[in-house]
Design a protein around this motif. Structure first.
Motif, PDB file in Angstrom:
ATOM      1  N   ALA A  90       0.837  -1.203   0.000  1.00  0.00           N
ATOM      2  CA  ALA A  90       0.000   0.000   0.000  1.00  0.00           C
ATOM      3  C   ALA A  90       0.873   1.255   0.000  1.00  0.00           C
ATOM      4  O   ALA A  90       0.606   2.221  -0.740  1.00  0.00           O
ATOM      5  CB  ALA A  90      -0.925  -0.011   1.209  1.00  0.00           C
ATOM      6  N   GLU A  91       1.915   1.245   0.805  1.00  0.00           N
ATOM      7  CA  GLU A  91       2.832   2.388   0.868  1.00  0.00           C
ATOM      8  C   GLU A  91       3.558   2.580  -0.462  1.00  0.00           C
ATOM      9  O   GLU A  91       3.707   3.706  -0.957  1.00  0.00           O
ATOM     10  CB  GLU A  91       3.851   2.174   1.987  1.00  0.00           C
ATOM     11  N   ALA A  92       3.990   1.480  -1.071  1.00  0.00           N
ATOM     12  CA  ALA A  92       4.715   1.558  -2.342  1.00  0.00           C
ATOM     13  C   ALA A  92       3.815   2.068  -3.467  1.00  0.00           C
ATOM     14  O   ALA A  92       4.252   2.842  -4.325  1.00  0.00           O
ATOM     15  CB  ALA A  92       5.282   0.187  -2.700  1.00  0.00           C
ATOM     16  N   ILE A  93       2.543   1.652  -3.469  1.00  0.00           N
ATOM     17  CA  ILE A  93       1.601   2.152  -4.475  1.00  0.00           C
ATOM     18  C   ILE A  93       1.396   3.654  -4.291  1.00  0.00           C
ATOM     19  O   ILE A  93       1.425   4.433  -5.247  1.00  0.00           O
ATOM     20  CB  ILE A  93       0.259   1.405  -4.376  1.00  0.00           C
ATOM     21  N   HIS A  94       1.217   4.074  -3.043  1.00  0.00           N
ATOM     22  CA  HIS A  94       1.008   5.496  -2.740  1.00  0.00           C
ATOM     23  C   HIS A  94       2.199   6.344  -3.181  1.00  0.00           C
ATOM     24  O   HIS A  94       2.031   7.475  -3.661  1.00  0.00           O
ATOM     25  CB  HIS A  94       0.763   5.670  -1.243  1.00  0.00           C
ATOM     26  N   ASN A  95       3.401   5.785  -3.019  1.00  0.00           N
ATOM     27  CA  ASN A  95       4.622   6.528  -3.358  1.00  0.00           C
ATOM     28  C   ASN A  95       5.085   6.302  -4.796  1.00  0.00           C
ATOM     29  O   ASN A  95       6.182   6.731  -5.169  1.00  0.00           O
ATOM     30  CB  ASN A  95       5.746   6.147  -2.396  1.00  0.00           C
ATOM     31  N   GLY A 103      -0.543   5.774 -11.422  1.00  0.00           N
ATOM     32  CA  GLY A 103      -1.672   6.443 -12.047  1.00  0.00           C
ATOM     33  C   GLY A 103      -3.002   6.203 -11.371  1.00  0.00           C
ATOM     34  O   GLY A 103      -3.975   6.905 -11.654  1.00  0.00           O
ATOM     35  N   TYR A 104      -3.058   5.229 -10.474  1.00  0.00           N
ATOM     36  CA  TYR A 104      -4.318   4.962  -9.776  1.00  0.00           C
ATOM     37  C   TYR A 104      -4.442   5.914  -8.583  1.00  0.00           C
ATOM     38  O   TYR A 104      -3.531   6.018  -7.766  1.00  0.00           O
ATOM     39  CB  TYR A 104      -4.375   3.510  -9.313  1.00  0.00           C
ATOM     40  N   GLN A 105      -5.587   6.593  -8.510  1.00  0.00           N
ATOM     41  CA  GLN A 105      -5.766   7.600  -7.458  1.00  0.00           C
ATOM     42  C   GLN A 105      -6.371   7.039  -6.175  1.00  0.00           C
ATOM     43  O   GLN A 105      -6.155   7.582  -5.094  1.00  0.00           O
ATOM     44  CB  GLN A 105      -6.684   8.736  -7.958  1.00  0.00           C
ATOM     45  N   GLN A 106      -7.117   5.965  -6.269  1.00  0.00           N
ATOM     46  CA  GLN A 106      -7.802   5.444  -5.087  1.00  0.00           C
ATOM     47  C   GLN A 106      -7.434   3.982  -4.860  1.00  0.00           C
ATOM     48  O   GLN A 106      -7.363   3.196  -5.806  1.00  0.00           O
ATOM     49  CB  GLN A 106      -9.314   5.590  -5.243  1.00  0.00           C
ATOM     50  N   VAL A 107      -7.225   3.663  -3.586  1.00  0.00           N
ATOM     51  CA  VAL A 107      -6.879   2.295  -3.188  1.00  0.00           C
ATOM     52  C   VAL A 107      -7.862   1.836  -2.125  1.00  0.00           C
ATOM     53  O   VAL A 107      -7.975   2.447  -1.059  1.00  0.00           O
ATOM     54  CB  VAL A 107      -5.441   2.214  -2.633  1.00  0.00           C
ATOM     55  N   ASN A 117     -17.816 -15.166  -1.503  1.00  0.00           N
ATOM     56  CA  ASN A 117     -17.283 -14.473  -0.326  1.00  0.00           C
ATOM     57  C   ASN A 117     -15.766 -14.313  -0.347  1.00  0.00           C
ATOM     58  O   ASN A 117     -15.154 -14.101   0.706  1.00  0.00           O
ATOM     59  CB  ASN A 117     -17.703 -15.196   0.966  1.00  0.00           C
ATOM     60  N   SER A 118     -15.156 -14.429  -1.509  1.00  0.00           N
ATOM     61  CA  SER A 118     -13.721 -14.200  -1.612  1.00  0.00           C
ATOM     62  C   SER A 118     -13.409 -12.723  -1.404  1.00  0.00           C
ATOM     63  O   SER A 118     -14.237 -11.847  -1.663  1.00  0.00           O
ATOM     64  CB  SER A 118     -13.209 -14.634  -2.992  1.00  0.00           C
ATOM     65  N   ARG A 119     -12.203 -12.467  -0.926  1.00  0.00           N
ATOM     66  CA  ARG A 119     -11.719 -11.098  -0.781  1.00  0.00           C
ATOM     67  C   ARG A 119     -10.369 -10.961  -1.470  1.00  0.00           C
ATOM     68  O   ARG A 119      -9.550 -11.875  -1.412  1.00  0.00           O
ATOM     69  CB  ARG A 119     -11.585 -10.707   0.697  1.00  0.00           C
ATOM     70  N   ILE A 120     -10.159  -9.832  -2.106  1.00  0.00           N
ATOM     71  CA  ILE A 120      -8.893  -9.512  -2.737  1.00  0.00           C
ATOM     72  C   ILE A 120      -8.273  -8.364  -1.962  1.00  0.00           C
ATOM     73  O   ILE A 120      -8.972  -7.462  -1.494  1.00  0.00           O
ATOM     74  CB  ILE A 120      -9.105  -9.123  -4.222  1.00  0.00           C
ATOM     75  N   ASP A 121      -6.962  -8.367  -1.828  1.00  0.00           N
ATOM     76  CA  ASP A 121      -6.292  -7.407  -0.955  1.00  0.00           C
ATOM     77  C   ASP A 121      -6.560  -5.949  -1.329  1.00  0.00           C
ATOM     78  O   ASP A 121      -6.825  -5.121  -0.466  1.00  0.00           O
ATOM     79  CB  ASP A 121      -4.778  -7.667  -0.951  1.00  0.00           C
ATOM     80  N   PHE A 122      -6.485  -5.619  -2.633  1.00  0.00           N
ATOM     81  CA  PHE A 122      -6.648  -4.232  -3.048  1.00  0.00           C
ATOM     82  C   PHE A 122      -7.458  -4.122  -4.331  1.00  0.00           C
ATOM     83  O   PHE A 122      -7.361  -4.985  -5.210  1.00  0.00           O
ATOM     84  CB  PHE A 122      -5.283  -3.572  -3.319  1.00  0.00           C
ATOM     85  N   MET A 123      -8.236  -3.049  -4.425  1.00  0.00           N
ATOM     86  CA  MET A 123      -8.821  -2.640  -5.696  1.00  0.00           C
ATOM     87  C   MET A 123      -8.356  -1.215  -5.965  1.00  0.00           C
ATOM     88  O   MET A 123      -8.550  -0.323  -5.128  1.00  0.00           O
ATOM     89  CB  MET A 123     -10.345  -2.691  -5.683  1.00  0.00           C
ATOM     90  N   LEU A 124      -7.728  -1.000  -7.110  1.00  0.00           N
ATOM     91  CA  LEU A 124      -7.224   0.313  -7.495  1.00  0.00           C
ATOM     92  C   LEU A 124      -8.117   0.891  -8.582  1.00  0.00           C
ATOM     93  O   LEU A 124      -8.505   0.188  -9.520  1.00  0.00           O
ATOM     94  CB  LEU A 124      -5.788   0.211  -8.021  1.00  0.00           C
ATOM     95  N   THR A 125      -8.437   2.167  -8.460  1.00  0.00           N
ATOM     96  CA  THR A 125      -9.243   2.838  -9.475  1.00  0.00           C
ATOM     97  C   THR A 125      -8.599   4.164  -9.849  1.00  0.00           C
ATOM     98  O   THR A 125      -7.937   4.804  -9.016  1.00  0.00           O
ATOM     99  CB  THR A 125     -10.686   3.100  -8.981  1.00  0.00           C
TER     100      THR A 125
END
Length: 234
Positions: A90-95, A103-107, A117-125
């Motif tokens: 998450a920190e590396a994506i932000h930086n 280029g993704y603004q929201q995490v 009921n599966s979960r994925i760690d991140f969705m980037l938009t």
């Protein structure tokens, strides 16, 4: 990711019951630390190795100490706390450290998928970008100078690959990101000798359009920082 407070140094006595480790601190005190790692931890938990612990001030915690790092006889640092992997990514994506995900603004974290009921760690938009789903895996197994994942049979990992495949087939970006928390690794391969089914599931995922990214980190008792991409060998 900088550790908020100075870590406590000690020596590993033993790891047991998966989530517990006996540690002798520098002053001779023996403490029981929580081990946030469900894997086999092969090559990561040899008695006598130097370790570093964080300490929680939360009085409700059963165990105040958490095992964070270990240093091998070869001088390699390993991040033991697998929960840190998502923080690092998450920190590396932000930086903008991960070039492929710039280029993704929201995490959004821990995204629930429809169906099972599966979960994925991140969705980037991001504006003008396809939604990107990222599943993070912490890599710590080093054998014969080669990094491997997984270090044990992982049915949960199989499920994640199938979920990523479905997303890719729907036209979304689906990324499997190996976060390497071992300073001795120069590349990563699938541990087919440990979990042959994972290799088969990954082959199907790649044919569905799933992307693989592999990034390593600098590790020290002060901080852990994702710093560069390394090869994934399939």
């Amino acid at each position: 990711m900088f550790f908020k407070e100075k870590l406590y140094q000690g020596t590993l006595i033993k790891r047991y019951k998966r989530f517990l480790a006996d540690i002798r601190l520098e002053d001779g005190t023996i403490v029981v630390a929580h081990c946030a790692n469900t894997g086999a931890m092969t090559g990561c938990a040899e008695p006598g190795w130097q370790v570093w612990l964080s300490k929680s001030s939360n009085p409700k915690r059963k165990l105040a100490y958490s095992w964070e790092l270990v240093k091998t006889d070869f001088g390699h640092y390993i991040g033991i706390n697998t929960h840190r992997a998502n923080e690092l990514v998450a920190e590396a994506i932000h930086n903008d450290v991960i070039n492929e995900l710039k280029g993704y603004q929201q995490v959004k974290r821990e995204v629930k998928l429809s169906g099972d009921n599966s979960r994925i760690d991140f969705m980037l938009t991001g504006v003008g970008l396809a939604d990107c789903f990222v599943e993070v895996k912490s890599v710590t197994l080093l054998q014969n100078k080669q990094g491997y994942f997984p270090d044990a049979v992982t049915l949960r990992g199989h499920k994640h690959l199938r979920a990523l495949s479905e997303l890719a087939l729907q036209g979304k970006r689906a990324v499997l990101l190996f976060c390497v928390q071992h300073t001795g690794m120069q590349s990563v391969k699938i541990a087919e000798h440990i979990d042959p089914q994972y290799k088969l599931e990954l082959t199907d995922a790649l044919s569905s359009g799933v992307e693989i990214l592999t990034y390593s980190a600098n590790i020290s008792p002060k901080n852990i920082l994702i710093n560069q991409a390394i090869p994934f060998i399939f």
